[in-house]
Scaffold this motif. Structure first.
Motif, PDB file in Angstrom:
ATOM      1  N   HIS A  29     -14.953  -3.553  -3.173  1.00 19.66           N
ATOM      2  CA  HIS A  29     -14.415  -4.854  -2.922  1.00 19.66           C
ATOM      3  C   HIS A  29     -14.697  -5.248  -1.530  1.00 19.66           C
ATOM      4  CE1 HIS A  29     -12.686  -4.740  -6.903  1.00 19.66           C
ATOM      5  NE2 HIS A  29     -12.832  -6.151  -6.986  1.00 19.66           N
ATOM      6  N   GLY A  30     -15.427  -4.357  -0.867  1.00 16.85           N
ATOM      7  CA  GLY A  30     -15.721  -5.031   0.639  1.00 16.85           C
ATOM      8  C   GLY A  30     -14.740  -4.052   1.899  1.00 16.85           C
ATOM      9  N   ALA A  31     -14.203  -3.317   1.390  1.00 15.40           N
ATOM     10  CA  ALA A  31     -13.065  -2.585   2.592  1.00 15.40           C
ATOM     11  C   ALA A  31     -14.139  -1.872   3.407  1.00 15.40           C
ATOM     12  CB  ALA A  31     -12.258  -1.353   1.731  1.00 15.40           C
ATOM     13  N   ASN A  32     -13.841  -1.842   4.574  1.00 14.48           N
ATOM     14  CA  ASN A  32     -14.510  -1.379   5.695  1.00 14.48           C
ATOM     15  C   ASN A  32     -14.199   0.294   6.049  1.00 14.48           C
ATOM     16  OD1 ASN A  32     -16.160  -0.760   8.077  1.00 14.48           O
ATOM     17  ND2 ASN A  32     -15.666  -2.808   8.923  1.00 14.48           N
ATOM     18  N   PRO A  33     -15.118   1.105   6.016  1.00 18.36           N
ATOM     19  CA  PRO A  33     -14.596   2.283   6.226  1.00 18.36           C
ATOM     20  C   PRO A  33     -14.525   2.794   7.483  1.00 18.36           C
ATOM     21  CG  PRO A  33     -16.267   2.291   4.476  1.00 18.36           C
ATOM     22  CD  PRO A  33     -16.051   1.077   5.212  1.00 18.36           C
ATOM     23  N   LEU A  34     -15.207   1.801   8.489  1.00 15.10           N
ATOM     24  CA  LEU A  34     -15.184   2.233   9.982  1.00 15.10           C
ATOM     25  C   LEU A  34     -14.140   1.459  10.843  1.00 15.10           C
ATOM     26  CD1 LEU A  34     -19.172   1.504  10.510  1.00 15.10           C
ATOM     27  CD2 LEU A  34     -17.967   3.793   9.992  1.00 15.10           C
ATOM     28  N   LEU A  35     -13.296   0.889  10.203  1.00  9.96           N
ATOM     29  CA  LEU A  35     -12.128   0.212  10.651  1.00  9.96           C
ATOM     30  C   LEU A  35     -11.209   1.432  11.348  1.00  9.96           C
ATOM     31  CD1 LEU A  35     -10.982  -2.740   8.891  1.00  9.96           C
ATOM     32  CD2 LEU A  35     -12.434  -2.839  10.843  1.00  9.96           C
ATOM     33  N   LYS A  36     -10.610   1.159  12.451  1.00  7.01           N
ATOM     34  CA  LYS A  36      -9.884   2.231  13.184  1.00  7.01           C
ATOM     35  C   LYS A  36      -8.257   1.793  13.361  1.00  7.01           C
ATOM     36  CE  LYS A  36     -13.397   4.759  15.813  1.00  7.01           C
ATOM     37  NZ  LYS A  36     -13.451   5.117  17.267  1.00  7.01           N
ATOM     38  N   ASN A  37      -7.397   2.702  13.058  1.00  2.00           N
ATOM     39  CA  ASN A  37      -5.865   2.523  13.221  1.00  2.00           C
ATOM     40  C   ASN A  37      -5.640   2.497  14.692  1.00  2.00           C
ATOM     41  OD1 ASN A  37      -5.424   5.103  13.983  1.00  2.00           O
ATOM     42  ND2 ASN A  37      -4.499   5.549  11.749  1.00  2.00           N
ATOM     43  N   LYS A  38      -4.363   2.406  15.006  1.00  2.00           N
ATOM     44  CA  LYS A  38      -4.050   2.301  16.571  1.00  2.00           C
ATOM     45  C   LYS A  38      -4.325   3.463  17.297  1.00  2.00           C
ATOM     46  CE  LYS A  38       1.053   3.247  16.642  1.00  2.00           C
ATOM     47  NZ  LYS A  38       0.618   4.616  17.677  1.00  2.00           N
ATOM     48  N   ASP A  39      -4.246   4.618  16.466  1.00  5.17           N
ATOM     49  CA  ASP A  39      -4.552   5.911  17.046  1.00  5.17           C
ATOM     50  C   ASP A  39      -6.015   6.388  17.180  1.00  5.17           C
ATOM     51  OD1 ASP A  39      -1.720   6.442  17.366  1.00  5.17           O
ATOM     52  OD2 ASP A  39      -1.639   6.984  15.404  1.00  5.17           O
ATOM     53  N   GLY A  40      -6.806   5.238  16.688  1.00  2.36           N
ATOM     54  CA  GLY A  40      -8.395   5.381  16.685  1.00  2.36           C
ATOM     55  C   GLY A  40      -8.761   6.265  15.537  1.00  2.36           C
TER      56      GLY A  40
END
Length: 370
Positions: A134-145
């Motif tokens: 459904h388009g979720a981006n695996p490359l996004l990072k949280n605040k800790d990277g």
């Protein structure tokens, strides 16, 4: 707002998935409907939708959305949406339903976690697939990277890692804000199968260092994962004597955490010098074990030939360090194996220990004047 007993009754029915009773209760009291939509529960101010998603009741979720008109994008005080709840608990039907209704697939909760990140903390590959499809981006990072690959490496699920590499081949090539790679993370947590997969399919440099200079091999050793350390040596040419930012080797870090088996492995099998010093403060592993009060580790080091008389860059023995750290049992052991300071040194120790009667007692037991 829904008051008192009615409020708690509705919450319980949602959590238990009692759709018929929930519907009957709301039909009996038409006035409850509008209030239910805005009702919040608990410290995190969660809606009934959050609870339905968390407990995996897709039929209740659908009723709340379609019959009561509740907002499936409502967020709690941590900015968590129902999709986060369903993904984090591995409830595939709820995840699919929310996405089909148009829920934002990459919505962010506190600390910038996406639903996909939360799904990757579990082994439910089907939920992960639904989110990605459904388009979720695996490359996004949280605040800790950390991205999803980092999180899956921490959990040690090879099938999840395989899938992420298939749909996002570059997801392995990432570092956290403190420059830790997924290989660091898998090694730290002793995830042997995950480490093996990462070494086979990814191109991590041997002995890559985080901001503290720590390598994956050090992570494995200091947490007692000798099998992972062996794997890194055999398949990644890890250096067992590499030093961190403070000049400490894996041996020193193992002494800090009291990992006796790892110390035995380094010294007896790999030939690491048990009296090796850090490049900064000239501390030995025995100094570190004494500071932490790891009596069993002190015994291990001594059995391997550690020099009980060795001094650091400030002319302190392991005994000095144990006493300064108020480690009575460690001090007792070091005294018993024959370490005797000069009278001046003993006096210095006594002054250091004035606040710790049980440590002073150690010297009195050994008939050493304080």
């Amino acid at each position: 707002m829904v008051e008192g007993e009615n409020s708690q009754l509705l919450l319980r029915l949602v959590q238990e998935g009692r759709l018929d009773l929930l519907r009957d209760e709301l039909r009996r009291n038409d006035m409850l409907g509008p209030s239910v939509r805005s009702q919040r529960y608990g410290r995190l101010e969660e809606t009934l939708l959050h609870h339905a998603a968390r407990y995996g009741h897709q039929d209740v979720l659908a009723y709340l959305v379609e019959e009561l008109g509740m907002d499936f994008e409502a967020f709690n005080s941590d900015y968590k949406r129902p999709l986060h709840e369903a993904a984090s608990m591995g409830h595939g039907e709820c995840v699919s339903y929310l996405l089909e209704r148009g829920a934002s697939v990459d919505c962010l909760k506190k600390a910038d976690w996406t639903p996909l990140m939360m799904a990757c903390t579990r082994q439910n590959l089907e939920v992960i697939k639904v989110l990605v499809e459904h388009g979720a981006n695996p490359l996004l990072k949280n605040k800790d990277g950390w991205n999803c690959f980092h999180l899956a490496s921490r959990e040690g699920h090879p099938h999840v890692l395989q899938y992420l590499l298939d749909v996002s081949p570059g997801s392995w090539d990432t570092e956290s804000t403190i420059k830790r790679t997924p290989l660091h993370t898998a090694a730290l947590h002793g995830c042997f199968d995950a480490v093996e997969l990462l070494l086979e399919r990814c191109q991590y440099k041997p002995d890559s260092r985080d901001k503290c200079g720590v390598t994956p091999f050090m992570d494995a050793i200091q947490n007692g994962h000798v099998n992972v350390a062996r794997l890194l040596l055999e398949k990644h040419q890890a250096c067992p004597t590499a030093v961190d930012a403070l000049g400490a080797q894996a041996l020193h870090r193992a002494a800090i955490t009291g990992q006796d088996e790892a110390i035995q492995f380094l010294v007896s099998e790999l030939g690491v010098d048990v009296n090796e010093r850090t490049t900064s403060l000239q501390l030995t592993a025995l100094h570190y074990a004494a500071k932490e009060g790891h009596v069993h580790t002190i015994q291990t080091l001594l059995a391997l030939g550690a020099d009980v008389h060795a001094k650091d860059g400030k002319s302190r023995s392991a005994l000095h360090v144990a006493c300064a750290g108020q480690q009575a049992d460690a001090a007792r052991l070091l005294l018993r194996v024959g370490l005797q300071d000069t009278p001046d040194g003993t006096g210095l120790l006594a002054r250091q220990l004035a606040r710790k009667p049980d440590v002073i007692q150690v010297f009195q037991e050994m008939n050493i004047s304080t």
